[in-house]
Motif scaffolding. Structure first.
Motif, short mmCIF file in Angstrom:
data_model
loop_
_atom_site.label_atom_id
_atom_site.label_comp_id
_atom_site.label_asym_id
_atom_site.label_seq_id
_atom_site.Cartn_x
_atom_site.Cartn_y
_atom_site.Cartn_z
N ARG A 52 0.87 -1.20 0.00
CA ARG A 52 0.00 0.00 0.00
C ARG A 52 0.89 1.24 0.00
O ARG A 52 0.63 2.20 -0.73
CB ARG A 52 -0.92 0.01 1.22
CG ARG A 52 -1.86 1.22 1.23
CD ARG A 52 -2.78 1.24 2.45
NE ARG A 52 -3.78 0.18 2.37
CZ ARG A 52 -3.82 -0.88 3.19
NH1 ARG A 52 -2.94 -1.02 4.15
NH2 ARG A 52 -4.76 -1.78 3.04
N THR A 55 3.06 1.04 -3.69
CA THR A 55 2.35 1.15 -4.98
C THR A 55 0.92 1.64 -4.83
O THR A 55 0.27 1.90 -5.85
CB THR A 55 2.29 -0.22 -5.69
OG1 THR A 55 1.44 -1.10 -4.93
CG2 THR A 55 3.66 -0.83 -5.87
N GLY A 56 0.41 1.71 -3.60
CA GLY A 56 -0.98 2.07 -3.40
C GLY A 56 -1.92 0.89 -3.52
O GLY A 56 -3.12 1.02 -3.31
N ASP A 57 -1.41 -0.31 -3.84
CA ASP A 57 -2.23 -1.50 -4.00
C ASP A 57 -1.84 -2.54 -2.95
O ASP A 57 -0.83 -3.23 -3.09
CB ASP A 57 -2.04 -2.09 -5.40
CG ASP A 57 -2.89 -3.34 -5.64
OD1 ASP A 57 -3.64 -3.76 -4.73
OD2 ASP A 57 -2.80 -3.89 -6.75
#
Length: 192
Positions: A52, A55-57
């Motif tokens: 998170r 990469t934000g995922d």
């Protein structure tokens, strides 16, 4: 001396299910305590938080960012935890793909593993054809597989089937439709 048993193979092959099925019978057959170390269980929440941030995922477990930043530390921690249990006399089942380590023949190399002398090591390669593995990944619906499924052509380039002649250290288990006799033969090999 304790046992170190690896259940390796590509995503969706049933490594964890097979390990869960065999841990009780292994303890009964050997009279030894075992612990089960599944990479996804040990590092899943940590990896979600790290990815998170990177990469934000939080569900990314296969992108170059994951492979470059988290893959190796996760495996190193997994093996450190296995080693610690082995030093305490507790046998260990490790579940994870470990394909790079398989290719390099490292999982049966005591000096690379740094396990206590006399540790009995077995490596089970759990195999499914690519199409069946992909179908199982789709059916299980784990968000951590989303990147892999969206980039299947790139992922599939890392899939391989170790040839028995080149990898005699492996115990091969075809997980397409195993019969009870197949599971019992594997149990006997691991408990010997």
């Amino acid at each position: 001396m304790p046992r170190l048993i690896f259940f390796c193979g590509h995503a969706g092959t049933g490594k964890t299910t097979l390990a869960h099925k065999l841990i009780g019978p292994l303890m009964q057959a050997t009279g030894e305590p075992f612990c089960l170390l599944d990479k996804d269980t040990l590092y899943g929440r940590y990896s979600a938080a790290a990815m998170r941030a990177i990469t934000g995922d939080p569900n990314d477990r296969d992108s170059p960012a994951y492979l470059d930043n988290l893959r190796d530390p996760e495996y190193e921690g997994l093996l450190d935890t296995a080693r610690e249990n082995l030093m305490l006399g507790i046998s260990v089942i490790v579940v994870g793909p470990l394909s790079r380590e398989i290719r390099a023949h490292q999982l049966t190399d005591p000096s690379w593993l740094r396990v206590p002398e006399g540790t009995q090591t077995h490596v089970v390669w759990v195999h499914l054809p690519e199409s069946e593995a992909q179908a199982r990944i789709v059916r299980r619906g784990n968000p951590n597989d989303a990147y892999k499924l969206a980039h299947w052509d790139a992922y599939r380039t890392r899939r391989f089937l170790p040839e028995p002649a080149e990898y005699p250290e492996l115990i091969y288990f075809d997980n397409v439709a195993p019969q009870e006799a197949d599971v019992n033969r594997l149990l006997a090999a691991l408990a010997a």
